[in-house]
Structures are given as structure tokens and as C-alpha cells.
Design a protein around this motif. Sequence first.
Motif, PDB file in Angstrom:
ATOM      1  N   ASP A   2      -9.263   5.324  10.055  1.00 38.82           N
ATOM      2  CA  ASP A   2     -10.175   4.478   9.292  1.00 38.82           C
ATOM      3  C   ASP A   2      -9.408   3.244   8.819  1.00 38.82           C
ATOM      4  N   TRP A   3      -9.596   2.117   9.499  1.00 36.09           N
ATOM      5  CA  TRP A   3      -8.834   0.903   9.217  1.00 36.09           C
ATOM      6  C   TRP A   3      -9.147   0.311   7.845  1.00 36.09           C
ATOM      7  N   ALA A   5      -9.880   2.232   5.079  1.00 36.40           N
ATOM      8  CA  ALA A   5      -9.709   3.235   4.020  1.00 36.40           C
ATOM      9  C   ALA A   5      -8.918   2.643   2.859  1.00 36.40           C
TER      10      ALA A   5
END
Length: 220
Positions: A2-3, A5
Motif C-alpha cells: 500500500d503505497w 499507507a
Amino acid sequence: MDWTAFIDGYCERTDASYWSEPVNAVTNLAFIIAAAIMWRRTAGLGLPLARALVAILFAIGIGSYLFHTHAQTWAAISDSTPIMLFSLLYIFLASRDYFGLPTWVAGLLTAAYFPYSFAVGWVAAQLPFFSISDYYWPLPLLIAIYAVLLRNRYPETARGLAIGSAILVASLTFRSLDMPVCGAFPLGTHFMWHILNGLMLGWMIEVYRRHMLAARSARG
């Protein structure tokens, strides 16, 4: 992965907003200032890889700023990647130009940093306090080792490396104290990691610059 997050890893940050770490963000100017100074000091010297170090130093400042404002996974990568690139390039240059090793040997020693870092980092991870920044502690140790090995052949360069190692130890100390002192000092101490690291990385480029100029002078 998840880039986007959210990452909350520092004392100063209290929420996910952009300016939740103003001091940590602004003190990245230390890297930019150091890069500007060293860009001028390496100009016209015919040292392209020293210039590359300066460019990476500038990128460290930008990446760290992005991380301490956006605080997301992609920004963390933009923060850590230039630091690794700087470390690897400096190890290569130190191996080749301080020790006079062939390029291919210097390349092998640079690649050897990965198992070395894993081993030393694992030991650091087992120790109280050191575990907080376990993946960084291999660097000052390696710089100190290089300083010891060079002390007779190039005492000035060795002294410069020893100073760099000492600054990095102080910088890592402040980085590691950030969360432990957070309750008593809500600002934290991570900002000192930026200030001292900007000084240290600029100094390490200066050590290389001086060494190369001295070697050039000695050759006549």
C-alpha cells in the motif's frame, strides 16, 4: 504494498496532516545547504563522482522532506533510497580511491556491504537502545574501520573519516532517543538527526575532495 499507507514513526507527529512534523520537515534544509556548499567546492575539479555524491545529498534532503510531510510508504522509500545510494557510492569510492583497489575489487567490496550490514544490524537489533536504529549502526562502524586501516598511509584522510564516524554516532544517538524521550520532550530529537547528518554527509564529501586533490598534487 500500500503505497499510501500512513506511517507514524516520530515523536513530533501527532496526526496524519501534512505539517504535523514542522521541525522535522524544515530541518531537512541541512541537507540542501550542505549540498549547495559542496556543489560549489567540487566545481571544476574533474571529480564527477564527487558531484554525484552532492546530487544524492540533495536528493536525501528532498526525500526526507517528503517523508516528514506526507508520511506515507512511497515517501519513506524516497527517503531511504538516496541514503542507501550515497552509502554504496561512498564505499565504492573509498575502496577504489583511498585504498587504490581495482574498480572490480571496489565493486565487490561495495556489494559485500549487504551481508556485512545484515550481520552487524542483526547484532545491533539484539541490544537495548541500538535496536531502534539497528540498520544504520553498520555505517559508523565501517567508517571507523576504514579510518583505522588508513591511519598510517593517509593520516589526514583517516582523521577525516574518524570525525565523520563520530558525527554519525552522535546523529544516531539523537535519532534513537526520539521516541524514548517523547513523553518528557514532545518535539522529540529526530530533527538533530537531520542537522548532524547534513553536516556529516557534507563533511564526508569534503574528506573525499581533499583526498583526491592531495593525491593529484602528490602525482605532480
